[in-house]
Design an enzyme around this catalytic site. Structure first.
Site, mmCIF file in Angstrom:
data_model
loop_
_atom_site.group_PDB
_atom_site.id
_atom_site.type_symbol
_atom_site.label_atom_id
_atom_site.label_comp_id
_atom_site.label_asym_id
_atom_site.label_seq_id
_atom_site.Cartn_x
_atom_site.Cartn_y
_atom_site.Cartn_z
ATOM 1 N N ASN A 125 0.958 -0.988 -0.296
ATOM 2 C CA ASN A 125 -0.455 0.030 -0.230
ATOM 3 C C ASN A 125 0.679 1.083 0.134
ATOM 4 O O ASN A 125 2.250 0.851 -0.123
ATOM 5 C CB ASN A 125 -0.689 0.379 1.186
ATOM 6 N N ALA A 155 1.572 1.596 11.597
ATOM 7 C CA ALA A 155 1.333 1.028 10.054
ATOM 8 C C ALA A 155 0.277 0.836 9.839
ATOM 9 O O ALA A 155 -0.338 0.186 10.265
ATOM 10 C CB ALA A 155 2.275 -0.630 10.431
ATOM 11 N N ASP A 200 -4.354 -6.257 5.064
ATOM 12 C CA ASP A 200 -5.317 -7.201 6.039
ATOM 13 C C ASP A 200 -5.008 -8.895 5.260
ATOM 14 O O ASP A 200 -5.878 -9.924 6.342
ATOM 15 C CB ASP A 200 -6.861 -6.364 5.913
ATOM 16 N N LYS A 228 8.651 -16.770 -10.031
ATOM 17 C CA LYS A 228 7.537 -15.675 -11.033
ATOM 18 C C LYS A 228 6.512 -16.258 -12.319
ATOM 19 O O LYS A 228 6.582 -17.178 -13.651
ATOM 20 C CB LYS A 228 8.316 -15.031 -12.466
ATOM 21 N N ASP A 274 -4.584 -9.226 13.421
ATOM 22 C CA ASP A 274 -5.567 -7.981 13.895
ATOM 23 C C ASP A 274 -3.452 -7.932 14.573
ATOM 24 O O ASP A 274 -4.239 -8.361 15.380
ATOM 25 C CB ASP A 274 -6.444 -7.840 13.698
ATOM 26 N N PHE A 333 -3.937 3.577 15.008
ATOM 27 C CA PHE A 333 -3.781 4.648 14.237
ATOM 28 C C PHE A 333 -5.303 3.851 13.052
ATOM 29 O O PHE A 333 -5.463 3.092 12.878
ATOM 30 C CB PHE A 333 -3.419 4.652 12.816
ATOM 31 N N LYS A 391 -14.067 0.796 15.050
ATOM 32 C CA LYS A 391 -12.767 0.900 15.137
ATOM 33 C C LYS A 391 -11.677 0.462 16.897
ATOM 34 O O LYS A 391 -11.159 -0.405 17.025
ATOM 35 C CB LYS A 391 -11.828 0.673 14.417
ATOM 36 N N LYS A 421 -11.041 -3.182 18.370
ATOM 37 C CA LYS A 421 -10.042 -3.454 18.987
ATOM 38 C C LYS A 421 -10.075 -3.714 20.500
ATOM 39 O O LYS A 421 -8.687 -4.139 21.126
ATOM 40 C CB LYS A 421 -9.035 -3.148 18.183
HETATM 41 O O1 C5P Z 1 -7.886 -2.377 10.814
HETATM 42 P P1 C5P Z 1 -7.519 -1.152 10.018
HETATM 43 O O2 C5P Z 1 -6.629 -1.135 9.351
HETATM 44 O O3 C5P Z 1 -8.220 -0.215 10.130
HETATM 45 O O4 C5P Z 1 -6.778 -0.258 11.706
HETATM 46 C C1 C5P Z 1 -5.786 -0.112 11.673
HETATM 47 C C2 C5P Z 1 -4.755 -0.083 12.752
HETATM 48 O O5 C5P Z 1 -4.063 -1.129 13.988
HETATM 49 C C3 C5P Z 1 -3.811 0.340 13.082
HETATM 50 O O6 C5P Z 1 -3.076 1.293 14.212
HETATM 51 C C4 C5P Z 1 -2.517 -0.396 12.719
HETATM 52 O O7 C5P Z 1 -1.526 -0.555 12.917
HETATM 53 C C5 C5P Z 1 -3.199 -1.665 12.716
HETATM 54 N N1 C5P Z 1 -3.248 -2.863 12.361
HETATM 55 C C6 C5P Z 1 -2.372 -4.233 12.784
HETATM 56 N N2 C5P Z 1 -2.879 -5.278 11.917
HETATM 57 C C7 C5P Z 1 -3.364 -5.392 10.907
HETATM 58 C C8 C5P Z 1 -4.563 -4.258 10.323
HETATM 59 C C9 C5P Z 1 -4.269 -3.286 11.020
HETATM 60 O O8 C5P Z 1 -2.126 -3.848 14.029
HETATM 61 N N3 C5P Z 1 -3.538 -6.851 10.628
#
Ligand code: C5P
Length: 402
Positions: free
Chosen positions: A207, A272, A276, A286, A307, A324, A338, A342
């Site tokens: 990304n 970060a 996902d 390749k 996550d 974040f 969120k 979380k």
């Molecule tokens: O769910 P989302 O990606 O929007 O959430 C963002 C937050 O969750 C950020 O703090 C990101 O670093 C963390 N995150 C994570 N592991 C993931 C997805 C997001 O730690 N697989």
């Protein structure tokens, strides 16, 4: 407010006309100010003005017996609690980056052990020139502080980034540099950047995250005296001074590095942009279109990544956890959901649909979303300033809990 000894080094740019205001702001804040000028600076602002406002003799020559007789240049470098270079021209930044000591100001900068804050001011093309960019990166990596430059109409007639920060903003930055090491004894774990999920031997899913926000948090935390572990996805950014960096590529590697450092961490800040999903399998070689039927598409199977933030929040302990959220619509509502899902202590929401905030910009417009539902909206700030606000909140939370 910490009262300090500010050595103000002035170089030869038109923005020097604002230096009298800066001296007044610094004096109002209770600091002592002494000025040193490059040979060109005196063409833009008179030593007499600076002397009158600072109440101290102004130095402009390295080897003038009269000036050296009052206070020699090494003593002046030692006197300072902070050296402020304003305006910092492209030429002065280049000389600093290369460690030259060819006149009074560069000699002072080489001799001092005090922190250095620079306020660049120049034409936008000079500021954007790769030579200046490299010089600034070098200086940042050595721990030099930056304030500005800002965007706007420039004295040369161009419009863009290059205006010296306003005196009030420079004076604020001096307060931050002089602030005591308020996070001494804490260990911060910061994640930054995007992850890269390999698809085959050459391709990956990733990304647009640059890592700038996380690196700014790590830099600010280290400056406040914390031990900092920075778990970074692929990024060309320089490691901030005093920070322990762990480079990772995938979300699974990031999770492993995070859990390795977690037992040490009292504060976790996860900036970060973790992927996902990752490809269900990584092809060793390749993937070649020739191996597929003509005109055939390619369907990728993706599986979920863990996550990491949610897992950290579920891990028992007394640590403070900040997440974040990059959102492109219904930013605050999405962030509230969120935060609940979380279970972190604070969620920093940013609107990535703006062009001046979010991914790969130097500025960010964020809101702090608290578990009780309160929202604090911050104006557009540099990522360094956002990091400072964030760590102020974290410190307050830690104090309340202690
Ligand atoms: O769910 P989302 O990606 O929007 O959430 C963002 C937050 O969750 C950020 O703090 C990101 O670093 C963390 N995150 C994570 N592991 C993931 C997805 C997001 O730690 N697989």
């Amino acid at each position: 407010m910490s009262q300090g000894r500010v050595l103000l080094a002035v170089s030869g740019g038109i923005a020097a006309y604002k230096i009298p205001d800066l001296i007044r702001a610094l004096k109002r804040a209770g600091h002592s100010v002494r000025c040193a000028l490059t040979p060109a600076a005196g063409r833009f602002v008179t030593p007499l003005t600076l002397q009158t406002l600072s109440g101290e003799a102004v130095r402009s020559e390295l080897f003038d017996p009269a000036e050296e007789g009052q206070i020699d240049h090494v003593a002046l470098a030692d006197w300072a609690d902070v050296v402020v270079v304003a305006p910092a021209t492209a030429h002065l930044l280049a000389r600093m980056a290369h460690g030259l000591a060819d006149e009074l100001v560069t000699t002072l900068l080489l001799a001092t052990r005090a922190p250095v804050l620079v306020a660049p001011a120049m034409n936008v093309n000079m500021w954007e020139n790769p030579a200046t960019r490299e010089n600034c990166e070098r200086l940042r990596a050595r721990g030099v502080w930056f304030v500005g430059p800002e965007s706007g109409l420039l004295a040369c007639g161009w419009e863009g980034e290059g205006r010296m920060a306003e005196p009030a903003a420079i004076a604020d930055a001096v307060e931050r540099v002089l602030a005591p090491p308020s996070l001494r004894g804490e260990t911060l774990l910061v994640t930054a950047g995007g992850t890269r999920e390999p698809l085959d031997a050459v391709r990956a899913l990733t990304n647009r995250s640059s890592g700038k926000m996380g690196f700014a948090v790590a830099r600010e935390a280290a400056r406040r005296g914390a031990e900092v572990v920075l778990v970074a996805g692929p990024s060309a950014l320089e490691t901030p001074p005093g920070v322990e960096r762990v480079d990772v590529e995938t979300a699974l590697e990031m999770r492993e590095a995070v859990f390795r450092a977690l037992p040490r961490a009292g504060v976790v800040v996860m900036t970060a942009a973790v992927a996902d999903f990752r490809p269900a399998q990584r092809e060793q070689h390749k993937i070649k279109k020739e191996d597929l039927a003509e005109d055939a598409g390619l369907t990728l199977e993706l599986v979920r990544n863990p996550d990491i933030l949610a897992e950290v929040c579920r891990t028992p302990g007394t640590r403070t956890v900040v997440g974040f959220a990059a959102e492109s619509r219904d930013v605050i509502e999405a962030a509230r959901r969120k935060l609940r899902r979380k279970g972190c202590d604070l969620l920093v929401a940013n609107d990535v649909s703006r062009t001046d905030a979010g991914f790969d910009t130097d500025t960010n417009a964020v809101s702090f979303v608290w578990p009780g539902g309160d929202v604090e909206e911050l104006p557009l700030l540099s990522k360094a300033q956002v990091a400072a606000h964030l760590l102020d909140r974290v410190e307050k939370l830690r104090e309340e809990r202690a």
